[in-house]
Write a protein that holds these residues in place. Structure first.
Motif, PDB file in Angstrom:
ATOM      1  N   GLY A 125       0.826  -1.228  -0.067  1.00 13.69           N
ATOM      2  CA  GLY A 125       0.060   0.095   0.027  1.00 13.69           C
ATOM      3  C   GLY A 125       0.986   1.362  -0.092  1.00 13.69           C
ATOM      4  N   VAL A 126       0.318   2.304  -0.318  1.00 14.26           N
ATOM      5  CA  VAL A 126       1.056   3.682  -0.264  1.00 14.26           C
ATOM      6  C   VAL A 126      -0.025   4.809  -0.241  1.00 14.26           C
ATOM      7  CG1 VAL A 126       0.520   3.840  -2.850  1.00 14.26           C
ATOM      8  CG2 VAL A 126       2.397   5.061  -1.849  1.00 14.26           C
ATOM      9  N   ARG A 127       0.359   5.827   0.773  1.00 20.41           N
ATOM     10  CA  ARG A 127      -0.415   6.979   0.778  1.00 20.41           C
ATOM     11  C   ARG A 127       0.432   8.145   0.856  1.00 20.41           C
ATOM     12  NH1 ARG A 127      -0.976   8.819   6.080  1.00 20.41           N
ATOM     13  NH2 ARG A 127       0.160   7.545   7.510  1.00 20.41           N
ATOM     14  N   ARG A 128      -0.120   9.324   0.380  1.00 14.04           N
ATOM     15  CA  ARG A 128       0.576  10.435   0.195  1.00 14.04           C
ATOM     16  C   ARG A 128       0.419  11.329   1.740  1.00 14.04           C
ATOM     17  NH1 ARG A 128       1.121  15.106  -3.608  1.00 14.04           N
ATOM     18  NH2 ARG A 128       2.694  16.497  -2.396  1.00 14.04           N
ATOM     19  N   THR A 137       3.782  -2.055   4.174  1.00 15.02           N
ATOM     20  CA  THR A 137       4.221  -3.525   4.232  1.00 15.02           C
ATOM     21  C   THR A 137       3.266  -4.669   4.474  1.00 15.02           C
ATOM     22  OG1 THR A 137       5.229  -3.776   6.148  1.00 15.02           O
ATOM     23  CG2 THR A 137       6.577  -2.707   4.664  1.00 15.02           C
ATOM     24  N   SER A 138       3.495  -5.627   3.934  1.00 19.04           N
ATOM     25  CA  SER A 138       2.499  -6.828   4.156  1.00 19.04           C
ATOM     26  C   SER A 138       2.326  -7.118   5.626  1.00 19.04           C
ATOM     27  CB  SER A 138       3.088  -7.872   3.614  1.00 19.04           C
ATOM     28  OG  SER A 138       4.496  -8.302   3.635  1.00 19.04           O
ATOM     29  N   GLU A 139       3.253  -6.509   6.559  1.00 19.55           N
ATOM     30  CA  GLU A 139       3.254  -6.913   8.036  1.00 19.55           C
ATOM     31  C   GLU A 139       2.473  -5.673   8.619  1.00 19.55           C
ATOM     32  OE1 GLU A 139       6.357  -7.006   6.347  1.00 19.55           O
ATOM     33  OE2 GLU A 139       6.679  -9.161   6.454  1.00 19.55           O
ATOM     34  N   GLY A 140       2.237  -4.652   7.769  1.00 15.99           N
ATOM     35  CA  GLY A 140       1.347  -3.643   8.284  1.00 15.99           C
ATOM     36  C   GLY A 140       2.178  -2.609   8.873  1.00 15.99           C
ATOM     37  N   ASP A 141       3.715  -2.720   8.611  1.00 13.67           N
ATOM     38  CA  ASP A 141       4.530  -1.487   8.863  1.00 13.67           C
ATOM     39  C   ASP A 141       4.296  -0.175   7.920  1.00 13.67           C
ATOM     40  OD1 ASP A 141       5.314  -2.894  11.233  1.00 13.67           O
ATOM     41  OD2 ASP A 141       7.015  -3.829   9.834  1.00 13.67           O
ATOM     42  N   GLU A 142       4.623   1.100   8.362  1.00 11.48           N
ATOM     43  CA  GLU A 142       4.487   2.115   7.400  1.00 11.48           C
ATOM     44  C   GLU A 142       6.091   2.524   7.567  1.00 11.48           C
ATOM     45  OE1 GLU A 142       0.490   4.399   6.697  1.00 11.48           O
ATOM     46  OE2 GLU A 142       1.960   5.330   8.005  1.00 11.48           O
ATOM     47  N   ILE A 143       6.728   2.778   6.123  1.00 15.05           N
ATOM     48  CA  ILE A 143       7.831   3.165   5.921  1.00 15.05           C
ATOM     49  C   ILE A 143       7.804   4.717   5.228  1.00 15.05           C
ATOM     50  CG2 ILE A 143      10.189   2.861   4.773  1.00 15.05           C
ATOM     51  CD1 ILE A 143       9.640  -0.034   4.808  1.00 15.05           C
ATOM     52  N   VAL A 149      10.576   5.192  -5.272  1.00 12.84           N
ATOM     53  CA  VAL A 149      10.788   4.897  -6.389  1.00 12.84           C
ATOM     54  C   VAL A 149      10.122   3.507  -6.757  1.00 12.84           C
ATOM     55  CG1 VAL A 149      12.366   3.975  -8.457  1.00 12.84           C
ATOM     56  CG2 VAL A 149      13.038   6.074  -7.049  1.00 12.84           C
ATOM     57  N   VAL A 150       9.230   3.302  -7.832  1.00 14.58           N
ATOM     58  CA  VAL A 150       8.470   2.187  -8.015  1.00 14.58           C
ATOM     59  C   VAL A 150       9.084   1.454  -8.963  1.00 14.58           C
ATOM     60  CG1 VAL A 150       6.450   1.012  -8.746  1.00 14.58           C
ATOM     61  CG2 VAL A 150       6.414   3.400  -7.566  1.00 14.58           C
ATOM     62  N   ALA A 151       9.916   0.353  -8.677  1.00 17.25           N
ATOM     63  CA  ALA A 151      10.738  -0.391  -9.553  1.00 17.25           C
ATOM     64  C   ALA A 151      10.364  -2.013  -9.501  1.00 17.25           C
ATOM     65  CB  ALA A 151      12.327  -0.350  -8.957  1.00 17.25           C
ATOM     66  N   THR A 152       9.137  -2.157  -9.680  1.00 16.81           N
ATOM     67  CA  THR A 152       8.398  -3.469  -9.172  1.00 16.81           C
ATOM     68  C   THR A 152       9.033  -4.467 -10.614  1.00 16.81           C
ATOM     69  OG1 THR A 152       6.554  -2.887 -10.411  1.00 16.81           O
ATOM     70  CG2 THR A 152       6.673  -2.764  -8.090  1.00 16.81           C
ATOM     71  N   GLY A 153       9.759  -4.005 -11.713  1.00 20.98           N
ATOM     72  CA  GLY A 153      10.255  -5.021 -12.802  1.00 20.98           C
ATOM     73  C   GLY A 153       8.975  -5.393 -13.563  1.00 20.98           C
ATOM     74  N   LEU A 154       9.630  -6.546 -14.532  1.00 22.29           N
ATOM     75  CA  LEU A 154       8.509  -7.177 -15.346  1.00 22.29           C
ATOM     76  C   LEU A 154       7.328  -7.528 -14.543  1.00 22.29           C
ATOM     77  CD1 LEU A 154      10.740  -8.935 -17.915  1.00 22.29           C
ATOM     78  CD2 LEU A 154       9.232  -7.160 -18.415  1.00 22.29           C
ATOM     79  N   PRO A 155       6.260  -7.535 -15.295  1.00 17.36           N
ATOM     80  CA  PRO A 155       4.734  -7.882 -14.724  1.00 17.36           C
ATOM     81  C   PRO A 155       4.924  -9.445 -14.513  1.00 17.36           C
ATOM     82  CG  PRO A 155       4.183  -6.065 -16.178  1.00 17.36           C
ATOM     83  CD  PRO A 155       5.883  -6.307 -16.389  1.00 17.36           C
ATOM     84  N   GLU A 156       3.928  -9.951 -13.884  1.00 13.77           N
ATOM     85  CA  GLU A 156       3.920 -11.457 -13.945  1.00 13.77           C
ATOM     86  C   GLU A 156       3.167 -11.977 -15.110  1.00 13.77           C
ATOM     87  OE1 GLU A 156       2.556  -9.416 -11.553  1.00 13.77           O
ATOM     88  OE2 GLU A 156       3.515  -9.794  -9.631  1.00 13.77           O
ATOM     89  N   ALA A 157       3.399 -13.333 -15.262  1.00 13.68           N
ATOM     90  CA  ALA A 157       3.246 -13.905 -16.593  1.00 13.68           C
ATOM     91  C   ALA A 157       1.592 -13.780 -16.721  1.00 13.68           C
ATOM     92  CB  ALA A 157       3.766 -15.143 -16.534  1.00 13.68           C
ATOM     93  N   GLY A 158       1.090 -13.525 -17.866  1.00 16.72           N
ATOM     94  CA  GLY A 158      -0.169 -13.742 -18.062  1.00 16.72           C
ATOM     95  C   GLY A 158      -0.800 -15.072 -18.792  1.00 16.72           C
ATOM     96  N   ALA A 159      -1.680 -15.681 -18.259  1.00 16.28           N
ATOM     97  CA  ALA A 159      -2.281 -16.964 -18.771  1.00 16.28           C
ATOM     98  C   ALA A 159      -3.774 -16.989 -18.918  1.00 16.28           C
ATOM     99  CB  ALA A 159      -1.941 -17.955 -17.709  1.00 16.28           C
ATOM    100  N   GLY A 380      -3.252  -7.671 -10.225  1.00 19.85           N
ATOM    101  CA  GLY A 380      -3.659  -8.186  -8.762  1.00 19.85           C
ATOM    102  C   GLY A 380      -2.366  -7.640  -7.928  1.00 19.85           C
ATOM    103  N   ASN A 381      -1.615  -7.057  -8.146  1.00 19.35           N
ATOM    104  CA  ASN A 381      -0.348  -6.227  -7.498  1.00 19.35           C
ATOM    105  C   ASN A 381      -0.932  -5.225  -6.546  1.00 19.35           C
ATOM    106  OD1 ASN A 381       1.956  -4.579  -7.020  1.00 19.35           O
ATOM    107  ND2 ASN A 381       2.951  -6.005  -7.714  1.00 19.35           N
ATOM    108  N   ALA A 382      -0.985  -5.482  -5.191  1.00 21.40           N
ATOM    109  CA  ALA A 382      -1.818  -4.732  -4.215  1.00 21.40           C
ATOM    110  C   ALA A 382      -0.918  -3.366  -4.225  1.00 21.40           C
ATOM    111  CB  ALA A 382      -1.343  -5.304  -2.816  1.00 21.40           C
ATOM    112  N   PHE A 383       0.423  -3.055  -4.536  1.00 28.66           N
ATOM    113  CA  PHE A 383       0.903  -2.022  -4.432  1.00 28.66           C
ATOM    114  C   PHE A 383       0.598  -1.084  -5.494  1.00 28.66           C
ATOM    115  CE2 PHE A 383       4.460   0.919  -5.192  1.00 28.66           C
ATOM    116  CZ  PHE A 383       4.475   1.680  -3.855  1.00 28.66           C
ATOM    117  N   LEU A 384       0.621  -1.673  -6.615  1.00 29.22           N
ATOM    118  CA  LEU A 384       0.163  -0.903  -8.074  1.00 29.22           C
ATOM    119  C   LEU A 384      -1.077  -0.817  -7.979  1.00 29.22           C
ATOM    120  CD1 LEU A 384       2.098  -2.776 -10.874  1.00 29.22           C
ATOM    121  CD2 LEU A 384       2.744  -0.556  -9.604  1.00 29.22           C
TER     122      LEU A 384
END
Length: 930
Positions: A125-128, A137-143, A149-159, A380-384
């Motif tokens: 998740g993300v908030r301004r 984060t997935s543990e519920g922490d906030e950084i 910088v959003v550097a999530t790389g190539l998306p997951e394979a599509g099927a 289905g990427n939670a951050f995006l």
């Protein structure tokens, strides 16, 4: 500073942030959020098998643009197999190790100024916030960070293509790169041996190698199907340089652009014998072409021509192609056109798969090799999803081009309202929607470099200076405009824009730079730096301007308005124009020592195609450029300059890689092209060099200044090939007056005519006395020198101001046979203040006088003695080579055959040359006759 994603894109961003922060002495904490144990891996470089190769040669994979051989050198230091050299296609896992190592090295070099934290978790998740961004984060922490910088790389394979019965089967592998997926297939010894791969691209190539290699079932065969039923194309074993097009005149709709691309690829293939350089060159222009297309055309491209482009663009390593060819020969690999239309389970495990052609196959496994899901909204990427989630103030991000990626302004996210206020950036695959080509390391590396500077300028900007000289915070709202290298300018925004555009043209070696700088002086008559720049360009580079008027205007303006840098520059230009050569040189060097990023001053100081420089000693010029590295880092202009220095040092491989790196950032960089041209000549790549250079001059170099010099280089290649008719055509179309006059006529056209005469036209007459058979029977005379000299100012010939010009004046006068004028030139040089002119050029004049008087042995002796000192006159090795060519001719004329053979042998030891080989072979026949 938070980076979401620790694969190649995230790690490259971290590396360049750390390096940039260390250079600025800016304290920084970088938090990398990625669940992987180690950084630098991701899908692409997390491969563990050595047969999974990079699809780019090692020489193209440096993380540092200013050190293009860095990855190659790292491999050598770490004892990897380097037998294939820089052009080898090496295991992908090595690049992941390299990035991890470089990240640690960058942090160590920052010496505590920068701290890197790797948080092994997922960002969901993300908030301004008011002036920051919080990542959950997935543990519920906030950084909380000043920038993300959003550097999530190539998306997951599509099927989504998979029929329900297949998608639900345990024998279907939707993501071949999921941990353990391939190992599970390899361990299976129960069901049918065969495997069906759906998709025949680079992923399928890797899977074939994995599933048929060591440890695989010996009875296994692989069937790969796709809509086109074809494997990727193959890289050349010896890569060719990219042929970068000028796309200014290309269309702006898909149909027209397709025709432009087709025509261009065919033309390059016809000229150079292969289509790959054209496709590689278009890659550098894809973002420009993609930007021209409307959304409808982009959507149409994605459903059609994109597949053809990817087939040409994404190629496999030659060694992989060999293995696949052998597998097909023994029928362990079959590639077919088709689609999966149905599937049903087999009782003993595996699947019976129905294909669109009506055939059925029983296979143990079906593996999805169709590539990533195109639309990021369907991942289905939670951050995006969090970035795109509707909010009261609007979503933090918006999608580009059918969900291919996110909309940005130079990498900074554009939110739903069209604003870039949020300090969030992205790079790599998430910019495909606006760039299309944005997934390969060279593109990501360039983006990472740009993001590092942009982010630091935003969160920790350097102090800035106001017009009145006060130093203020970098966030000060009325700080002065800056030049392309960040130097402040005491002028208006309008004048600064014109000045900067002109300066960038000068850096690229393009015409029109001085005109734009003149526009800046008209926009702001009190702009001292622009007036001084015009004066310097007129004095140093022959620009059309009144040097005295411009200098006086600069002196007057800087007294009223100018900071210490501008005052120093104006004083330096005045010393160059009105002072002695020594004073002008020392003043310029002192200015650069204080203001190393004053790019125009550095341009004047370094001997190049455009400027004579401040030193006649090679080592001093080399040290000057090397010493500027901390100030320029990865700037394309500096890399171009460094490439020229490296070729001057005889480090041709490094020079070529530097030039390619610079051209990948700025395809119009004349300095990089000049360096690459010298590399090709000095390494004997004459045919390839001629074709590539002609292409550049006709395309990206159409607006280049000094076009005559590039034509001269191409003519040297043709002369080395022995193709004098090509030289003749080039001379009359590109080098003859009135097209070329002045200093370029003297240095390029006149020297070419002389070299042509003594190397070819007069060679047989000279060797006739030695009893040699004709080597150039039927050769015509070169063009007359008189027409060239008529277009050169007499003072340039008889009263030259530099040793380099004086040598070329002597060559031209010798070609004209003018002993009295050679003697006048000699007297002028003997009286010169410059020691090199007195001690080197005067004997050269004596030698050419001896040539003109046909005292061949005397001339040969003088030239032979002068060769070791010739480097002092400046210029390049290719330019100075005309003296060695004259020595060779004199040796032949004086009957000193053994010495002539030795000179020819030395030249051939340096580089291949059909012309030199032809001449030496004639001597060989003479020796055999004895």
């Amino acid at each position: 500073m938070t980076i979401v994603g620790g694969g190649a894109a995230g790690t490259l961003t971290a590396i360049h942030l750390i390096r940039a922060a260390a250079r600025r002495e800016t304290a920084l904490t970088v938090v990398l959020i990625d669940p992987a144990d180690r950084c630098g891996r991701g899908v692409a470089f997390g491969a563990t098998e050595d047969q999974h190769l990079l699809n780019v040669p090692a020489s193209g994979m440096s993380a540092l643009p200013e050190e293009p051989g860095h990855f190659v050198a790292w491999r050598a230091r770490n004892s990897f197999d380097t037998s294939g050299g820089p052009t080898a296609f090496v295991p992908r896992r090595q690049f992941g190790l390299y990035l991890e190592d470089l990240l640690a090295e960058a942090e160590r070099a920052a010496d505590g100024l920068v701290v890197v934290q790797h948080r092994r978790t997922r960002a969901v998740g993300v908030r301004r916030q008011a002036s920051s961004v919080a990542v959950t984060t997935s543990e519920g922490d906030e950084i909380v960070a000043d920038a993300v910088v959003v550097a999530t790389g190539l998306p997951e394979a599509g099927a989504a293509w998979a029929p329900p019965a297949l998608a639900d089967s345990p024998f279907f592998v939707p993501d071949p790169w999921a941990p353990g997926a391939v190992d599970t297939i390899r361990r299976d010894r129960v069901g049918p041996a065969d495997v069906l791969l759906v998709g025949t691209g680079l992923t399928a190539v890797d899977l074939v190698l994995s599933l048929t290699g060591k440890g695989s079932r010996p009875d296994r065969s692989v069937l790969a199907v796709s809509r086109k039923g074809r494997l990727p194309r193959v890289h050349l074993a010896e890569p060719k340089l990219a042929a970068i097009p000028d796309v200014a005149g290309w269309g702006s709709d898909l149909d027209t652009l397709q025709e432009d691309v087709r025509r261009y690829v065919e033309a390059v293939a016809a000229a150079g014998g292969d289509w790959r350089p054209a496709v590689d060159g278009i890659r550098f222009r894809v973002a420009t072409l993609w930007e021209r297309l409307g959304e409808d055309d982009r959507a149409r491209f994605l459903t059609g021509p994109a597949g053809e482009w990817n087939w040409l663009r994404h190629r496999m390593a030659p060694s992989s192609a060999v293995v696949l060819r052998e597998l097909r020969a023994v029928e362990r690999l079959t590639v077919e056109q088709g689609e999966v239309v149905g599937a049903e389970p087999l009782t003993g495990g595996g699947l019976r798969v129905r294909l669109s052609g009506g055939t059925e196959r029983e296979v143990g496994w079906v593996v999805n090799c169709t590539g990533p899901q195109a639309d990021i909204r369907l991942l289905g990427n939670a951050f995006l999803d969090g970035l795109l989630r509707p909010r009261a103030s609007g979503a933090l991000a918006s999608v580009a081009s059918a969900g291919l990626g996110l909309r940005t302004e130079h990498g900074r996210l554009i939110d739903e309202a069209g604003s870039t206020e949020a300090p969030i950036w992205t790079l790599g695959s998430l910019r495909r929607g606006e760039l299309w080509e944005s997934t390969a390391v060279p593109e990501i590396r360039t983006q990472a470099v740009g993001l590092a500077s942009a982010i630091l300028d935003e969160v920790a900007p350097l102090p800035r200076r106001l017009e009145d000289g006060r130093l203020v915070s970098g966030h000060h709202p009325i700080a002065r405009p800056r030049d392309p290298l960040g130097m402040p300018l005491s002028t208006t925004a309008e004048a600064a824009a014109a000045y900067n555009a002109g300066l960038e043209r000068i850096l690229r070696l393009q015409d029109g730079g001085e005109d734009l700088i003149r526009e800046a002086t008209l926009a702001d008559p009190g702009f001292a730096l622009a007036h001084a720049a015009l004066a310097m360009l007129g004095y140093e580079a022959g620009a059309h301007t009144d040097v005295r008027v411009s200098l006086d205007a600069a002196i007057e303006a800087v007294g009223r308005r100018g900071d210490s840098r501008e005052t120093s520059f104006v004083g330096t230009v005045a010393n160059r124009i009105d002072g002695s050569r020594a004073l002008g040189s020392s003043s310029l060097m002192a200015h650069i020592a204080t203001y190393p990023r004053d790019v125009l001053a550095v341009s004047a100081a370094v001997p190049t195609i455009a400027f004579s420089g401040v030193t006649d000693v090679q080592r001093e010029a080399w040290d000057l450029v090397d010493g500027l590295a901390p100030s320029y880092g990865d700037h394309w202009w500096y890399i171009s300059l460094l490439a020229f220095v490296r070729q001057d040092q005889g480090k041709f491989e490094e020079a070529g890689l530097l030039a390619e790196s610079a051209l990948s950032c700025e395809p119009s960089s004349g300095h990089a092209v000049h360096a690459q041209t010298h590399v090709m000549y000095e390494t004997g790549q004459h045919e390839e060099g001629r074709v590539w250079l002609d292409h550049w001059v006709a395309e990206s170099g159409r607006s280049a200044s000094h076009r005559a010099h590039f034509s001269w280089h191409a003519a040297l290649h043709e002369l080395a090939l022995g193709d004098t008719e090509a030289v003749r055509r080039r001379y009359y179309s590109q080098l003859a007056p009135p097209t070329v006059t002045g200093v370029r006529g003297l240095v390029d056209a006149a020297s070419l005519i002389w070299r042509w005469r003594i190397a070819v036209a007069d060679w047989d007459r000279a060797t006739g006395g030695l009893g040699l058979p004709p080597a150039f029977e039927g050769e015509g005379a070169p063009p007359p020198i008189e027409a060239v000299l008529a277009g050169v100012d007499e003072n340039l010939i008889l009263a030259p101001q530099t040793p380099f010009i004086a040598v070329h004046a002597a060559i031209a006068l010798a070609a004209q046979g003018e002993v009295p004028l050679l003697e006048r030139l000699r007297v002028h040089c003997a009286r010169a203040d410059d020691r090199t002119t007195r001690t080197v050029v005067v004997p050269i004049c004596d030698a050419f006088i001896a040539v003109t008087e046909q005292r061949w042995s005397d001339a040969a002796t003088l030239f032979g003695e002068l060769l070791p000192a010739l480097v002092k006159v400046g210029g390049s090795a290719a330019q100075r080579e005309v003296i060695e060519e004259t020595l060779l001719f004199c040796l032949v004329q004086s009957g000193r055959a053994d010495e002539a053979i030795s000179v020819l042998g030395g030249r051939l030891d340096r580089r291949p040359s059909p012309l030199d080989l032809r001449r030496r072979n004639a001597f060989g026949r003479l020796a055999a006759g004895r």
